[in-house]
Design a protein around this motif. Structure first.
Motif, PDB file in Angstrom:
ATOM      1  N   CYS A 156     -15.487   5.749   4.656  1.00 30.80           N
ATOM      2  CA  CYS A 156     -15.523   3.946   3.931  1.00 30.80           C
ATOM      3  C   CYS A 156     -14.108   3.741   4.201  1.00 30.80           C
ATOM      4  O   CYS A 156     -13.072   4.778   4.588  1.00 30.80           O
ATOM      5  N   PRO A 157     -14.073   3.103   5.206  1.00 31.02           N
ATOM      6  CA  PRO A 157     -12.757   2.881   6.115  1.00 31.02           C
ATOM      7  C   PRO A 157     -11.931   2.277   4.876  1.00 31.02           C
ATOM      8  O   PRO A 157     -11.487   1.623   4.257  1.00 31.02           O
ATOM      9  N   VAL A 165      -1.275   4.963   4.649  1.00 32.67           N
ATOM     10  CA  VAL A 165      -0.896   6.522   4.099  1.00 32.67           C
ATOM     11  C   VAL A 165      -2.038   7.171   4.351  1.00 32.67           C
ATOM     12  O   VAL A 165      -2.190   8.415   4.780  1.00 32.67           O
ATOM     13  N   VAL A 166      -3.473   6.635   3.885  1.00 29.87           N
ATOM     14  CA  VAL A 166      -4.709   7.270   3.911  1.00 29.87           C
ATOM     15  C   VAL A 166      -4.860   7.431   5.213  1.00 29.87           C
ATOM     16  O   VAL A 166      -5.735   8.252   5.749  1.00 29.87           O
ATOM     17  N   LYS A 167      -4.870   6.176   6.105  1.00 27.11           N
ATOM     18  CA  LYS A 167      -5.114   6.025   7.727  1.00 27.11           C
ATOM     19  C   LYS A 167      -4.775   7.370   8.037  1.00 27.11           C
ATOM     20  O   LYS A 167      -5.275   7.491   9.147  1.00 27.11           O
ATOM     21  N   TRP A 168      -2.700   7.313   7.925  1.00 27.68           N
ATOM     22  CA  TRP A 168      -3.199   8.441   9.136  1.00 27.68           C
ATOM     23  C   TRP A 168      -2.725   9.936   8.577  1.00 27.68           C
ATOM     24  O   TRP A 168      -3.260  10.642   9.126  1.00 27.68           O
ATOM     25  N   GLY A 169      -2.993  10.035   6.915  1.00 28.02           N
ATOM     26  CA  GLY A 169      -3.769  11.587   6.390  1.00 28.02           C
ATOM     27  C   GLY A 169      -5.378  12.037   6.843  1.00 28.02           C
ATOM     28  O   GLY A 169      -5.561  12.634   7.650  1.00 28.02           O
ATOM     29  N   VAL A 170      -6.574  10.290   7.372  1.00 31.44           N
ATOM     30  CA  VAL A 170      -7.469  10.735   7.874  1.00 31.44           C
ATOM     31  C   VAL A 170      -7.676  11.175   9.499  1.00 31.44           C
ATOM     32  O   VAL A 170      -7.886  12.397  10.374  1.00 31.44           O
ATOM     33  N   ARG A 171      -6.076  10.520  10.218  1.00 28.85           N
ATOM     34  CA  ARG A 171      -6.506  10.868  11.403  1.00 28.85           C
ATOM     35  C   ARG A 171      -5.692  12.713  11.607  1.00 28.85           C
ATOM     36  O   ARG A 171      -5.957  12.867  12.707  1.00 28.85           O
ATOM     37  N   THR A 195     -15.145   7.112  10.872  1.00 24.13           N
ATOM     38  CA  THR A 195     -14.187   7.372   9.864  1.00 24.13           C
ATOM     39  C   THR A 195     -13.811   5.560   9.972  1.00 24.13           C
ATOM     40  O   THR A 195     -13.655   5.182   9.302  1.00 24.13           O
ATOM     41  N   LEU A 196     -12.479   5.557  10.567  1.00 24.08           N
ATOM     42  CA  LEU A 196     -11.161   4.206  10.250  1.00 24.08           C
ATOM     43  C   LEU A 196     -12.342   3.545  11.284  1.00 24.08           C
ATOM     44  O   LEU A 196     -12.153   2.409  10.539  1.00 24.08           O
ATOM     45  N   ALA A 197     -13.155   3.517  11.925  1.00 24.13           N
ATOM     46  CA  ALA A 197     -14.072   2.477  12.855  1.00 24.13           C
ATOM     47  C   ALA A 197     -14.860   1.637  11.528  1.00 24.13           C
ATOM     48  O   ALA A 197     -15.389   1.071  12.359  1.00 24.13           O
ATOM     49  N   LYS A 221     -14.923   7.065  -4.125  1.00 25.63           N
ATOM     50  CA  LYS A 221     -14.841   7.936  -3.993  1.00 25.63           C
ATOM     51  C   LYS A 221     -13.549   9.106  -2.986  1.00 25.63           C
ATOM     52  O   LYS A 221     -13.783   7.869  -1.947  1.00 25.63           O
ATOM     53  N   PHE A 222     -12.911   9.290  -3.845  1.00 28.16           N
ATOM     54  CA  PHE A 222     -11.840  10.377  -3.338  1.00 28.16           C
ATOM     55  C   PHE A 222     -10.527   9.240  -2.086  1.00 28.16           C
ATOM     56  O   PHE A 222     -10.663   8.890  -1.203  1.00 28.16           O
ATOM     57  N   PHE A 223      -9.894   8.666  -2.871  1.00 30.37           N
ATOM     58  CA  PHE A 223      -8.865   7.799  -2.327  1.00 30.37           C
ATOM     59  C   PHE A 223      -9.669   6.351  -1.837  1.00 30.37           C
ATOM     60  O   PHE A 223      -8.686   6.322  -0.667  1.00 30.37           O
ATOM     61  N   GLY A 224     -10.535   6.069  -1.521  1.00 30.72           N
ATOM     62  CA  GLY A 224     -11.307   5.165  -1.046  1.00 30.72           C
ATOM     63  C   GLY A 224     -12.202   5.684   0.473  1.00 30.72           C
ATOM     64  O   GLY A 224     -12.179   4.473   0.345  1.00 30.72           O
TER      65      GLY A 224
END
Length: 235
Positions: A156-157, A165-171, A195-197, A221-224
């Motif tokens: 989930c984006p 913060v989540v975007k930075w973490g995923v990247r 994931t991000l797209a 789930k898991f911080f969205g």
């Protein structure tokens, strides 16, 4: 080994990635979700609820985590795990309880099942990897019996205040884990970008509704960063 269901175009590229990562797929899912992945797969299996003696199909079955959970929960049902990756299926067949599942190589864009022949469909991380999202979901609607349910586990984006913060973490974290755990940064860089797209749960719900599904809902789930969605084909 190839057949007329071997993916081409983008599908061929994705197929190659999943053939490559099959050996450490379970380990990476465990690490990336801090051990929650198996519990989500059990929730997906619990939500599909096929009738006794019913036919259940798990698409993008990978190493079979959802299919095996469903086979344990519904011993009276026939569970078929479907994937386009031969190597993923080979790994799935070696797991405890694998004899309770029928394993089949096929492309989710062209399912080898008759119209309205399946009582329930589950899937894990399929939709973000397909070229024609609407077409793949339309194919699932085609094979589902009236009253049958589809349950989807997807990434989930990020959204809301925590999005940066989540975007930075995923990247940052996903490719790094790919390098450290699997020695494969490039494959997990693709998974990070997909994931991000990917579309939001609301957008997927709109597609499901447009196809005719009812009773649509989802739980993040898991911080969205992951989501379980469900929908039912009306009787």
């Amino acid at each position: 080994m190839t057949n007329d269901r071997t993916p081409r175009g983008k599908g061929s590229e994705v197929h190659g990635i999943f053939e490559k990562i099959a050996g450490y797929y379970d380990r990476m899912n465990f690490v990336m979700t801090l051990g929650r992945h198996d519990a989500w797969c059990r929730e997906v299996a619990a939500r599909v609820a096929p009738p006794a003696g019913g036919q259940l199909v798990d698409l993008a079955t990978g190493t079979g985590v959802i299919a095996l959970a469903a086979a344990r929960k519904y011993p009276a049902a026939t569970v078929t795990g479907v994937d386009f990756s031969e190597e993923m299926l080979r790994r799935a067949r070696t797991k405890s309880g694998a004899d309770a599942v029928r394993w089949r190589q096929a492309d989710a864009a062209c399912l080898p099942f008759e119209n309205e022949s399946i009582d329930g469909i589950t899937q894990g991380y399929l939709l973000r990897n397909v070229e024609d999202l609407d077409g793949v979901l339309r194919e699932q609607y085609r094979v589902l019996k009236p009253g049958g349910r589809v349950v989807i586990l997807e990434t989930c984006p990020p959204s809301g205040l925590a999005k940066p913060v989540v975007k930075w973490g995923v990247r940052t974290v996903v490719p790094l884990l790919g390098q450290v755990v699997a020695r494969d940064r490039s494959s997990y860089s693709y998974l990070e970008s997909s994931t991000l797209a990917f579309e939001s749960p609301r957008h997927i719900a709109e597609i499901l509704s447009g196809l005719g599904f009812k009773g649509i809902g989802w739980r993040k789930k898991f911080f969205g960063t992951n989501v379980i969605l469900w929908a039912t084909k009306p009787r």
